[in-house]
Design an enzyme around this catalytic site. Structure first.
Site, short mmCIF file in Angstrom:
data_model
loop_
_atom_site.label_atom_id
_atom_site.label_comp_id
_atom_site.label_asym_id
_atom_site.label_seq_id
_atom_site.Cartn_x
_atom_site.Cartn_y
_atom_site.Cartn_z
N LEU A 1 0.88 -1.17 0.00
CA LEU A 1 0.00 0.00 0.00
C LEU A 1 0.91 1.22 0.00
O LEU A 1 1.93 1.23 0.70
CB LEU A 1 -0.91 0.02 1.24
CG LEU A 1 -2.12 -0.92 1.26
CD1 LEU A 1 -2.86 -0.78 2.58
CD2 LEU A 1 -3.06 -0.68 0.10
N ASP A 2 0.56 2.24 -0.77
CA ASP A 2 1.38 3.44 -0.82
C ASP A 2 1.52 4.07 0.55
O ASP A 2 0.70 3.85 1.45
CB ASP A 2 0.77 4.46 -1.78
CG ASP A 2 0.83 4.01 -3.23
OD1 ASP A 2 1.59 3.07 -3.53
OD2 ASP A 2 0.12 4.60 -4.06
N LEU A 3 2.53 4.90 0.68
CA LEU A 3 2.81 5.59 1.94
C LEU A 3 1.58 6.36 2.44
O LEU A 3 1.28 6.37 3.64
CB LEU A 3 3.99 6.56 1.75
CG LEU A 3 4.51 7.28 2.99
CD1 LEU A 3 5.23 6.30 3.92
CD2 LEU A 3 5.47 8.41 2.59
N THR B 1 -1.58 5.75 1.63
CA THR B 1 -2.81 4.95 1.55
C THR B 1 -3.03 4.18 2.84
O THR B 1 -2.09 3.62 3.40
CB THR B 1 -2.75 3.97 0.36
OG1 THR B 1 -2.59 4.72 -0.85
CG2 THR B 1 -4.01 3.13 0.27
#
Length: 238
Positions: free
Chosen positions: A106-108, A110
């Site tokens: 998961l993105d930073l 998100t």
């Protein structure tokens, strides 16, 4: 003595042989503790403090396979190390001594559902494209996409040289001039949800993954987690 265990039981836990067979190996002089062969059946050892070898090779207990569902907060990276010194998601799991790793990413910025485990086979199965695991997200997007744009996402769009697979998309709520969208996809392209909404002119302002298959976050608070049982793992593949 609190952490000690009988030698034959430890050998069995390491997957070398059954406890009865381990006793035969000890009697035969094939097992050593800290380099010294022992034939004493009732001797106790402390894993981590004593080095146990079988036929000259070190043996270690097989780690119990565990699975956690984390509600990842923003600001954490889904890697095992970060050269920039940013916090790592595995540090949020306080109740396990297992060597955990996140399944996927998961993105930073998100939030949401992230599975952490020490089961490499399970992780591979979950991420393999052939299983087409649905992943559901809530995306707060700028503006509100019209029906024809939503239909485009549902049918698939041409993104970075390849069509996206069909998606399930619906409007959950209107918040000011923006919209909270729910989107379910089974692909795992990098930043796919963000790129899909950007493509139709409604960039993502906030993003949260809420489910894998039929396994949902439920009431897990942001930054909290819970251990999953086998029946819950099955919900992922439904």
């Amino acid at each position: 003595m609190n952490n000690s265990i009988r030698l034959q039981k430890y050998i069995a836990q390491c997957g070398i042989a059954s406890r009865r067979k381990a006793e035969e190996f000890i009697s035969a002089g094939r097992v050593a503790i800290d380099g010294v062969i022992t034939r004493e059946m009732g001797i106790r050892v402390i894993p981590g403090e004593h080095t146990i070898t079988f036929d000259g090779k070190k043996v270690e207990a097989e780690e119990e396979l565990v699975y956690y569902l984390l509600n990842k907060p923003k600001g954490y990276v889904t890697t095992l190390a970060d050269p920039q010194g940013r916090p790592i998601v595995t540090t949020l799991i306080k109740t396990s001594k297992a060597r955990l790793f996140p399944v996927g990413r998961l993105d930073l910025d998100t939030e949401g559902a992230l599975i952490l485990t020490n089961d490499g086979d399970f992780a591979q199965k979950l991420q393999h494209p052939s299983h087409e695991i649905n992943k559901t997200y809530e995306a707060l997007v700028k503006g509100c996409p019209p029906r024809d744009k939503i239909t485009m996402l549902e049918r698939g769009i041409f993104l970075e040289g390849k069509m996206t697979a069909p998606a399930s998309v619906l409007v959950k709520a209107k918040i000011g001039g923006n919209c909270l969208m729910q989107i379910t996809i089974h692909e795992g392209r990098k930043r796919q949800v963000k790129k899909m909404f950007a493509f139709i002119g409604n960039p993502v302002l906030q993003l949260k993954r809420t489910a894998y298959g039929k396994l949902t976050l439920g009431r897990i608070a942001l930054g909290d987690y819970r251990q999953l049982n086998p029946s819950e793992l099955n919900k992922i593949f439904l």
